[in-house]
Every structure is written in C-alpha cells, then in structure tokens.
Scaffold this motif. Structure first.
Motif, short mmCIF file in Angstrom:
data_model
loop_
_atom_site.label_atom_id
_atom_site.label_comp_id
_atom_site.label_asym_id
_atom_site.label_seq_id
_atom_site.Cartn_x
_atom_site.Cartn_y
_atom_site.Cartn_z
N GLY A 1 -4.16 9.71 5.82
CA GLY A 1 -5.36 9.37 5.08
C GLY A 1 -5.28 9.66 3.59
O GLY A 1 -6.12 9.16 2.82
N ARG A 2 -4.29 10.43 3.16
CA ARG A 2 -4.14 10.71 1.74
C ARG A 2 -3.51 9.54 0.99
O ARG A 2 -3.54 9.50 -0.24
CB ARG A 2 -3.31 11.97 1.52
CG ARG A 2 -4.00 13.25 2.00
CD ARG A 2 -3.06 14.43 2.01
NE ARG A 2 -2.01 14.26 3.00
CZ ARG A 2 -1.07 15.15 3.26
NH1 ARG A 2 -1.05 16.30 2.55
NH2 ARG A 2 -0.14 14.93 4.18
N ASP A 3 -2.92 8.60 1.72
CA ASP A 3 -2.36 7.40 1.11
C ASP A 3 -3.40 6.29 1.11
O ASP A 3 -4.22 6.18 2.03
CB ASP A 3 -1.12 6.94 1.88
CG ASP A 3 0.10 7.78 1.57
OD1 ASP A 3 0.04 8.61 0.64
OD2 ASP A 3 1.12 7.62 2.27
N GLY A 4 -3.35 5.44 0.11
CA GLY A 4 -4.28 4.32 0.01
C GLY A 4 -3.90 3.44 -1.16
O GLY A 4 -2.87 3.64 -1.81
N VAL A 5 -4.74 2.44 -1.44
CA VAL A 5 -4.54 1.60 -2.60
C VAL A 5 -5.92 1.29 -3.19
O VAL A 5 -6.87 1.02 -2.46
CB VAL A 5 -3.77 0.30 -2.25
CG1 VAL A 5 -4.51 -0.56 -1.25
CG2 VAL A 5 -3.46 -0.51 -3.51
#
Length: 213
Positions: free
Chosen positions: A124-128
C-alpha cells in the motif's frame, strides 16, 4: 524483490490463459472519454503475477520533487520496439494479449498496441499520483491505453481533469482489464492512491500505441 500477492477465491487455476474480449462493457465518462471494463479477462492471473514479480528486470527510479530527489513509489519495466518490431514481452500470454487487443480495437483505434509498460506495486505504500498519459501524441489526439492487472486488487480512480464531475473508482487485480479511450488521457486523470490498509502486491501492464506515454 518479489512481494506477496493475496490470491483470489475466483482464480483457482494455475493455467495462464486469456478469455474472449466479447464480454467488454463500455462506460461513457463524458467530454469524449470512455472506459471499457472486463473483469477476469486473464485466467491464472495470480500465477502470472508470481512469474512477473520474480522474472522481470524491475528497476527503481528517482525523480526530483520540490528541490530534492525522491524514490518513485513503485518498480518499473518498459518494453518498446526496435526497428519497427515490438519487443518480446516477459511472458507469451502478454504478447497474446497485445495482439488480441490490437485485433479487437483495430477499427476504432486505427493502429496496433505496440509498447508495454509494467508497474509493480509492492504494497500500500506504492502508488501513482493523478496524471494522464499526455507525453507524445496523447496530449493532442484521442488514443487508447489498455491496462491488464494481476495480483491483489488496488483501486484505480479516475476524475475529470477540470474536476467538474463524478469520480470513478474501480478495484483492479486478478486478471482484470480496463481500456481508457477517446479523449480520456486529455480530459480525465487517473491514479492508484496509496493506502494504509493491508494490501497485497499488484502488477499492472499498460499497452499503448506508438508515440503515446
């Protein structure tokens, strides 16, 4: 480097295969933009996720933001073309998917899907952040971007670029397909928000025509 993906109760096969595209359903967004959705287009998507997570030469990137360099919150891989021939993708089913999408949308798009960009959201710490694919021809012409998702679902959120209208939110993973077409890249923005919830890893494969990034 591989992160764990939560398996789907509905994807209980390890046979990696594509279904037909006849079940695609279109939603008109407005301002000439639309999206096509097909849940579960790819069977064996969790098995493909594991192969891509361990087999793709992922790279971590950094970018400048507010006068300092920060890590891009996802891992990336890109497959373009050489001498007019598209690169071979990291699994044969992805080459099949690119060909199937090109054949299905050829009359409407008028050209094939050529490139493939892969994003690996490890948790969940990754995104765009909010963006449209407006580098190149996507900034001035209607085009299409097709996204195939494998691994655990993550929300893909779309909003009108000028923020007058409804926000569209859809969870994508486990072999789901979304195609963003018409003016979508110019008049709408999309994002994969970060989340504090416990979520598994997801990989998205973005198929694009030549000259669209």
């Amino acid at each position: 480097m591989a992160a764990h993906a939560q398996g789907s109760l509905f994807d209980q096969t390890d046979e990696i295969r594509l279904g037909p595209l006849t079940g695609v359903r279109r939603t008109v967004l407005g301002d000439g933009a639309w999206i096509d959705l097909l849940p579960g287009w790819l069977g064996g998507a969790d098995a493909l996720h594991e192969e891509l997570a361990s087999g793709v030469p992922w790279r971590a990137e950094r970018r400048r933001m507010y006068e300092r360099e920060v890590a891009v919150p996802r891992l990336l891989a890109y497959y373009g073309e050489r001498d007019g021939t598209p690169d071979t993708l990291p699994h044969p089913v992805l080459d099949e998917a690119r060909d199937a999408l090109s054949a299905h949308y050829t009359e409407e798009l008028g050209e094939p899907f050529v490139t493939a960009g892969l994003c690996y959201y490890r948790d969940g710490r990754d995104g765009v952040a909010w963006h449209g694919d407006r580098t190149g021809r996507g900034s001035s012409e209607d085009t299409m971007v097709a996204i195939l998702s494998v691994g655990a679902p993550r929300d893909l959120v779309l909003r009108p670029r000028h923020r007058h209208g409804s926000v569209v939110r859809r969870p994508f993973g486990h072999g789901d397909l979304i195609v963003m077409g018409g003016s979508c890249q110019r008049t709408w923005e999309h994002a994969v928000p970060k989340t504090a919830r416990a979520v598994g890893a997801r990989i998205s494969v973005q198929f694009r025509p030549r000259g669209v990034r």
